[in-house]
Write an enzyme that holds these catalytic residues in place. Sequence first.
Site, PDB file in Angstrom:
ATOM      1  N   TYR A 101       0.853  -1.195   0.000  1.00 42.28           N
ATOM      2  CA  TYR A 101       0.000   0.000   0.000  1.00 42.28           C
ATOM      3  C   TYR A 101       0.887   1.243   0.000  1.00 42.28           C
ATOM      4  O   TYR A 101       1.880   1.298   0.727  1.00 42.28           O
ATOM      5  CB  TYR A 101      -0.887   0.028   1.262  1.00 42.28           C
ATOM      6  CG  TYR A 101      -1.622   1.340   1.417  1.00 42.28           C
ATOM      7  CD1 TYR A 101      -2.883   1.513   0.870  1.00 42.28           C
ATOM      8  CD2 TYR A 101      -1.025   2.421   2.063  1.00 42.28           C
ATOM      9  CE1 TYR A 101      -3.542   2.728   0.965  1.00 42.28           C
ATOM     10  CE2 TYR A 101      -1.680   3.656   2.166  1.00 42.28           C
ATOM     11  CZ  TYR A 101      -2.935   3.799   1.608  1.00 42.28           C
ATOM     12  OH  TYR A 101      -3.576   5.000   1.705  1.00 42.28           O
ATOM     13  N   GLU A 189      -3.479   7.549  -4.179  1.00 38.01           N
ATOM     14  CA  GLU A 189      -3.248   6.263  -3.523  1.00 38.01           C
ATOM     15  C   GLU A 189      -3.040   5.162  -4.550  1.00 38.01           C
ATOM     16  O   GLU A 189      -3.687   5.154  -5.595  1.00 38.01           O
ATOM     17  CB  GLU A 189      -4.490   5.960  -2.674  1.00 38.01           C
ATOM     18  CG  GLU A 189      -4.376   4.767  -1.770  1.00 38.01           C
ATOM     19  CD  GLU A 189      -5.699   4.502  -1.045  1.00 38.01           C
ATOM     20  OE1 GLU A 189      -5.916   5.076   0.037  1.00 38.01           O
ATOM     21  OE2 GLU A 189      -6.527   3.745  -1.585  1.00 38.01           O
TER      22      GLU A 189
END
Length: 391
Positions: A101, A189
């Site tokens: 992530y 993101e």
Amino acid sequence: MKLYEYEGKQIFNQAGIPIPRGTAVYTLQDASKAAQETGYPVVVKSQVMRGGRGKAGGIKFATDEQELLQSVKELQSLELSGERVEIILIEEKLDIAREFYMGITLDPRKSLPLLMVSAQGGMDIEQVAREYPHQLFKMHLDPLAPPRLNNMLDLLLKTGLQGSQLVQAAKVLYNLVRCYFKYDAITAEINPLVIDASGNVVAADSKLEIDDSALYRVKAVQDFNRKSEISDPIEAEAKSLGISYVGLGKGNIGLIAGGAGLGMASMDMIWAHGGSPANFLDLGGDATMEKTANALRVVLKTPGVEGVFINLFGGINNCEQMAKGISLVIDELQPTQTIVVKMRGHSQDEGWAILESINVPTVKFGTTEEAVILLLEQMINKGVTDDGYTN
Ligand code: GDP
Ligand code: MN
């Protein structure tokens, strides 16, 4: 404005971030062409704004044409949290070895962007924060001194990445931060950032939200030529004319103000005297004749608006120009609604003279409260007359 996954990926890719090969399509026919060009197996991904598509059934895999057509049909009939699927992204299926992530979002407590990375990719960042807080590594970003590549390497070392993958991921992270600042993003993101079976680092997903106030200078985003997310057509029109607009529901008074403070004071006064504002348009500091005219056209078009309160101050703005804008629209539309103007400041005498010449009630030295009372009185008088109770 939130971008679709495929749009965000294009921006990421322009910034040097590797993405899977793929094409966004609308139709079955284009889907099968895209899959052939990409080569099977492919991932078939619904393009919707909400996250968690994987879990909600919005992502499918296909190894041949038959599976592809089946998947596309299923996705096209899917509704994800009330959002219908129109666009489908067909991409090469990655052979995933590991998922990471990486993301940047605003930290309201510090008023700074916060960069986060984790080796727990593929799941919601909220879940990572809950279940693996010690595996979430954070760094605040200083917009005036963005981090360097070695800062990225230091941060990513904590996730256990090593060697070539560490260097590749650090470059991705560096470019993600560049994108974040370049496009005035609110969120940027990549989840998951994938390491594939051959050791290549690829952004398998994208989430990019751009600050609406910065859209005008983000050419790459305007090129996406997206349908407006604004469902109220009046609001969409106001925004397209560069006017800041707040819809307020079912009121009957349209409000045009020069500045948010004056606008809010006007709204309070309207409420305090029993009126109800329908919308609030802020002309800001560049209230030209054109912009003032456009704002008035929009307000007069708003369903249910019976009265318009125009509360302006000539500081940077020029009262004469604003009055000309008002006069132009009144000539053009001959509105039946009641209009009251309060206007003071730079070139006020010229402005007042124009308004007087077209018989618009104008408050010159009085307060916002007096102007609101005048408007409400005129509306009531007109209502009574129209209902036939007098005369
Ligand atoms: P989200 O659920 O909306 O966040 O959609 P993502 O694009 O992040 O995909 C969700 C999950 O689907 C990923 O975490 C992967 O596990 C899986 N996935 C997506 N693309 C691929 C792919 O190309 N190959 C494989 N094997 N899995 C994929
Ligand atoms: Mn994802």
